[in-house]
Write a protein that holds these residues in place. Structure first.
Motif, PDB file in Angstrom:
ATOM      1  N   VAL A   1       0.719  -0.990  -0.008  1.00 37.59           N
ATOM      2  CA  VAL A   1      -0.065  -0.112   0.010  1.00 37.59           C
ATOM      3  C   VAL A   1       0.870   1.266   0.012  1.00 37.59           C
ATOM      4  O   VAL A   1       0.682   2.382  -0.589  1.00 37.59           O
ATOM      5  CB  VAL A   1      -0.993  -0.098   1.142  1.00 37.59           C
ATOM      6  N   ILE A   2       2.062   1.080   0.790  1.00 38.12           N
ATOM      7  CA  ILE A   2       2.722   2.510   0.835  1.00 38.12           C
ATOM      8  C   ILE A   2       3.394   2.694  -0.286  1.00 38.12           C
ATOM      9  O   ILE A   2       3.656   3.763  -0.778  1.00 38.12           O
ATOM     10  CB  ILE A   2       3.839   2.316   2.018  1.00 38.12           C
ATOM     11  N   VAL A   3       4.121   1.384  -0.773  1.00 37.76           N
ATOM     12  CA  VAL A   3       4.900   1.667  -2.014  1.00 37.76           C
ATOM     13  C   VAL A   3       4.156   2.080  -2.986  1.00 37.76           C
ATOM     14  O   VAL A   3       4.462   2.786  -4.103  1.00 37.76           O
ATOM     15  CB  VAL A   3       5.451   0.240  -2.457  1.00 37.76           C
TER      16      VAL A   3
ATOM     17  N   LEU B   1       7.543   8.189   2.995  1.00 40.99           N
ATOM     18  CA  LEU B   1       7.406   7.039   4.171  1.00 40.99           C
ATOM     19  C   LEU B   1       8.055   5.863   3.519  1.00 40.99           C
ATOM     20  O   LEU B   1       8.856   5.068   4.099  1.00 40.99           O
ATOM     21  CB  LEU B   1       5.976   6.916   4.447  1.00 40.99           C
ATOM     22  N   GLU B   2       8.037   5.628   2.133  1.00 37.07           N
ATOM     23  CA  GLU B   2       8.311   4.537   1.433  1.00 37.07           C
ATOM     24  C   GLU B   2       9.927   4.568   1.467  1.00 37.07           C
ATOM     25  O   GLU B   2      10.531   3.597   1.983  1.00 37.07           O
ATOM     26  CB  GLU B   2       8.136   4.441   0.129  1.00 37.07           C
ATOM     27  N   ALA B   3      10.582   5.745   1.404  1.00 36.61           N
ATOM     28  CA  ALA B   3      12.203   6.025   1.272  1.00 36.61           C
ATOM     29  C   ALA B   3      12.443   5.629   2.687  1.00 36.61           C
ATOM     30  O   ALA B   3      13.435   4.859   3.080  1.00 36.61           O
ATOM     31  CB  ALA B   3      12.447   7.223   1.154  1.00 36.61           C
ATOM     32  N   ALA B   4      11.713   5.988   3.882  1.00 36.33           N
ATOM     33  CA  ALA B   4      12.142   5.809   5.389  1.00 36.33           C
ATOM     34  C   ALA B   4      12.004   4.156   5.792  1.00 36.33           C
ATOM     35  O   ALA B   4      12.976   3.690   6.372  1.00 36.33           O
ATOM     36  CB  ALA B   4      11.158   6.702   6.332  1.00 36.33           C
TER      37      ALA B   4
ATOM     38  N   LEU C   1      16.913  12.143  10.271  1.00 38.02           N
ATOM     39  CA  LEU C   1      16.306  10.945  10.347  1.00 38.02           C
ATOM     40  C   LEU C   1      16.940   9.629   9.542  1.00 38.02           C
ATOM     41  O   LEU C   1      17.315   8.665   9.854  1.00 38.02           O
ATOM     42  CB  LEU C   1      14.873  10.615  10.322  1.00 38.02           C
ATOM     43  N   LEU C   2      16.819  10.183   8.172  1.00 36.07           N
ATOM     44  CA  LEU C   2      17.453   9.149   7.289  1.00 36.07           C
ATOM     45  C   LEU C   2      19.012   8.922   7.583  1.00 36.07           C
ATOM     46  O   LEU C   2      19.714   7.874   7.036  1.00 36.07           O
ATOM     47  CB  LEU C   2      17.360   9.700   5.828  1.00 36.07           C
ATOM     48  N   GLY C   3      19.710   9.825   8.087  1.00 37.10           N
ATOM     49  CA  GLY C   3      21.165   9.814   8.358  1.00 37.10           C
ATOM     50  C   GLY C   3      21.263   8.850   9.779  1.00 37.10           C
ATOM     51  O   GLY C   3      22.711   8.514   9.997  1.00 37.10           O
TER      52      GLY C   3
END
Length: 779
Positions: free
Chosen positions: A161-163, A171-174, A211-213
């Motif tokens: 669903v997210i993708v 959100l997908e990348a996270a 956050l991604l870091g």
């Protein structure tokens, strides 16, 4: 019998259906579709598929069902309204599609919402991986195609669903960065509250990048705070409900007239169901509550004494900070095993003990090694021992390890760690609220001295106390480390061990800079001068530290204080007061005062002192100013034959012989009484300024007059019987510093003094062979 029942059911349908031949009739009448017939009846789909349609049914044979893995068919039949219905509807299209309508690569959406794919090649026609063995069995409400395998609908997960969502790219990348895609594609069930791209974009600048870091840390923690370990549909939610997320923290549901909220985020799309759970779209990112090492202690039923101690020591704020910290947490039983005298020890010792249980880093049990040492917040080391009996910190065994929080980790231990006493310097260095004091002690080079045997009592101002000083003060102090900084620091240290129990109201304590502090004890607390003791009795190996909330400023000692406090300068004191010079000589200076004793004044001719005191603003002032140099001149700065200009504009002469040091004809009998604004040298005779060429100084001074006096912006000067053709008129401040020079051609003239600051000044007439002065005050 089953076919008889079905026939009866068909008979009872509305008359317009009675004569119809439906896709259900084909299944029921087929000898090869008994299992499919059973499944359709179990899933309660007979009435649906007898409806007007049109339908296209891909009908697996009994052999197709028999080829399913063992137990699959029974599992489907045991879940008729769930998995069985989903599988059966995956075999039905909501339209009539004949074989002539099929094309290679064609896709079509089944009634369960998933797509099937048509493949046409030399081997035949396939629906997904199932071959069509009989095509185009046309009925009144559609068509049936017989296939040789059961179609299994693709599994749809919350990740899918997210993708597949155009609004959830962040959100997908996270999820991918945090390596959670596989987890959330598992069996579940899960409930995901999915923030949109706009929700992430509303976070403060740099937050997403940060956050991604840290994908395995903060990012994972936040993402798991959006996931429940169960399928919770919108119909399951109630106002005030709480639910535990996969990160261990709870969410709160609020239902109002405005909608459904998860914490402060509104649900904008609900109940996107998948095979492993459900997704609800929300309009804000959920931020998990922060859990600290203090929270672990406070919420533990076995750490009540430790909680009380942390609160009593005022450490809860520090240990709730960013950290990271590692806390070795003694249980209530561990504290109960301590001797009574330790439990009743001064608060300072309690603080030392607590700081000895904390490291300024996150150290998990997997980071510990046998023989390892680590420095605690107290500045003293603990030692790790690992043997067959377990893990030990000093002599205390770790009984529960790795209770992780947002600012560190807690390990439970079975005994209280007793630290070796640190020095007062080590206490300051390890304190989280004494960084400026530590810097100052190092800058002044006092760390070695204060690490000595002592004993010392240190009144330690906090960082907040230093920050309350006027702007620029700290920088100015650090710029003069061996001067005023050292003086102020030593004013915070006494050369004795003074516990709070040793202090009494009105007590004075002499500090290492030689000046006293005063103790005040009242209903508001204990004060050192005007600074309150906020934390007492931090016991050191070489003394004690008391934390105070303000910086102590040592009292200023001036050259006037030396004169006033001297038992042999009563006449000089009276003269300075009469001439109104006390305020001037209490200024910043620097000054050098050659101070005649009472005996020196008594040696003057009879009546002289009375005459001088009768003319305080005249000759007395001139004589007194002749004893003052506008600079600090120590005895080590004097040389034989040296001259120095005094504040009355005339020079003194220094003579150094075997008999001693002389200022004019007066001998220096005590030298170098240093003050904050200069130095005093005691002399045995009164210095008399030289008279001018015309005789008596009072008459000479009368030949130049200034008015008004005091003056504001203009000063009028009148001279009598003086040649001004080659003369200069010079204004000096009281410290002998030249302000400006003027040349005049008239006996009476006006001077602009508007740029002078308020204070006392000297106007000097100077020619080739004469000098006359007059004192005036600028208002």
């Amino acid at each position: 019998m089953r076919k008889l029942l079905l026939s009866i059911n068909l008979f009872l349908l509305p008359l317009f259906l009675f004569a119809q031949n439906t896709v259900v009739n084909v299944i029921v009448d087929s000898p090869d579709h008994n299992t499919l017939e059973t499944a359709v009846i179990a899933a309660d789909l007979v009435e649906t598929l007898n409806g007007p349609g049109p339908f296209t049914v891909f009908a697996p044979t009994d052999s197709a069902f028999n080829n399913l893995p063992d137990g699959v068919l029974d599992a489907l039949l045991n879940d008729p309204q769930g998995a069985l219905t989903d599988v059966l509807l995956y075999h039905v299209l909501g339209a009539q599609v004949l074989s002539t309508d099929l094309t290679d690569g064609q896709t079509a959406e089944a009634l369960n919402g998933d797509n099937i794919t048509v493949t046409i090649d030399s081997n035949g026609v396939r629906i997904n991986d199932a071959f069509v063995t009989t095509a185009d069995i046309v009925t009144d409400n559609g068509v049936v195609h017989v296939i040789d395998a059961v179609l299994i609908p693709p599994v749809t997960t919350v990740v899918d669903v997210i993708v597949n969502s155009p609004d959830h790219d962040t959100l997908e990348a996270a999820v991918i960065a945090a390596n959670l895609a596989e987890t959330l594609s598992g069996d579940g069930p899960f409930t995901v509250f999915a923030p949109t791209d706009d929700a992430f974009a509303a976070l403060p600048d740099g937050t997403i990048e940060a956050l991604l870091g840290d994908p395995q840390g903060a990012l994972t923690d936040i993402l798991l705070y959006h996931v429940l370990g169960a399928q919770v549909l919108s119909t399951d939610l109630v106002d005030g409900q709480t639910a535990m997320t996969l990160n261990g923290d709870e969410l709160t549901v609020s239902i109002t007239n405005d909608g459904v909220f998860i914490n402060n985020a509104q649900v904008t799309v609900a109940d996107i169901t998948t095979d492993n759970g459900v997704v609800h779209v929300i309009d804000a990112v959920l931020i998990p509550p922060t859990t600290t090492v203090v929270d672990v202690i406070v919420n533990s039923p076995d750490h009540n004494t430790l909680e009380t101690a942390v609160l009593a020591a005022g450490l809860e704020t520090a240990l709730s900070g960013d950290g990271p910290f590692t806390v070795f947490a003694p249980t209530d039983d561990a504290f109960a095993a301590l001797p009574a005298e330790l439990l009743n020890a001064p608060q300072g010792l309690l603080t030392n003990v607590l700081l000895y249980h904390v490291l300024a880093a996150e150290v998990l049990s997997t980071d510990l090694m046998d023989g390892m040492t680590a420095t605690t917040l107290l500045g003293a080391d603990i030692t790790v021992s690992i043997n067959n009996d377990g893990v030990f910190i000093n002599d205390a065994q770790v009984t529960v390890a790795d209770i992780q929080t947002d600012n560190g980790v807690v390990h439970v231990i079975d005994a209280v760690l007793i630290p070796p006493p640190p020095s007062v310097v080590e206490i300051i260095a390890s304190s989280p609220v004494h960084n400026i004091l530590e810097t100052a002690v190092l800058a002044a080079g006092l760390e070695t001295a204060l690490s000595g045997e002592g004993p010392f009592t240190v009144f330690a101002p906090t960082d907040f106390a230093f920050a309350a000083l006027p702007d620029g003060t700290i920088d100015a102090l650090l710029a003069d480390p061996q001067g005023i900084l050292t003086d102020i620091l030593l004013y915070h240290v006494a050369g004795a061990n003074a516990l709070s129990t040793d202090l009494s109201d009105g007590q004075t304590i002499t500090t290492l800079n030689g000046k006293d502090v005063t103790v005040t004890i009242n209903s508001n607390g204990v004060f050192i001068n005007d600074a309150q003791v906020v934390f007492a009795d931090i016991v050191a190996s070489n003394g004690v530290v008391h934390v105070i909330d303000a910086v102590l400023t040592p009292p200023t000692t001036t050259v006037v204080d030396v004169i006033v406090d001297s038992p042999v300068h009563n006449t000089l004191e009276a003269a300075v007061l009469a001439a109104d010079l006390a305020g001037t000589l209490s200024g910043e200076g620097p000054f050098t005062v050659f101070a005649p004793t009472d005996d020196a004044f008594a040696a003057l001719p009879a009546g002289t002192i009375d005459a001088l005191l009768a003319d305080p603003q005249g000759l007395l002032t001139e004589i007194l100013l002749y004893h003052v140099v506008g600079a600090e001149v120590l005895s080590s700065d004097l040389s034989d034959g040296q001259t120095a200009m005094t504040l009355n504009g005339q020079d003194l002469t220094v003579s150094i012989t075997n008999d001693g040091v002389f200022i004019n004809d007066a001998q220096v009998i005590v030298a170098d009484i240093v003050t904050d604004n200069g130095v005093v040298h005691v002399i045995d005779a009164v210095l008399l300024p030289s008279t001018s060429s015309t005789g008596d100084i009072s008459r000479e001074l009368a030949s130049i007059n200034v008015y008004p006096n005091p003056a504001s912006n203009e000063l009028f000067v009148k001279t009598e019987n003086l040649d001004i053709s080659d003369a200069r008129f010079i204004i000096y401040d009281i410290q002998g510093r030249q302000q400006f020079i003027s040349r005049e051609s008239n006996d009476t003239f006006k001077m602009d003094i508007s740029l002078l600051e308020s204070g006392m000044y000297i106007l000097e007439y100077r020619s080739a062979n004469k000098a006359f002065q007059k004192k005036f005050i600028k208002q």
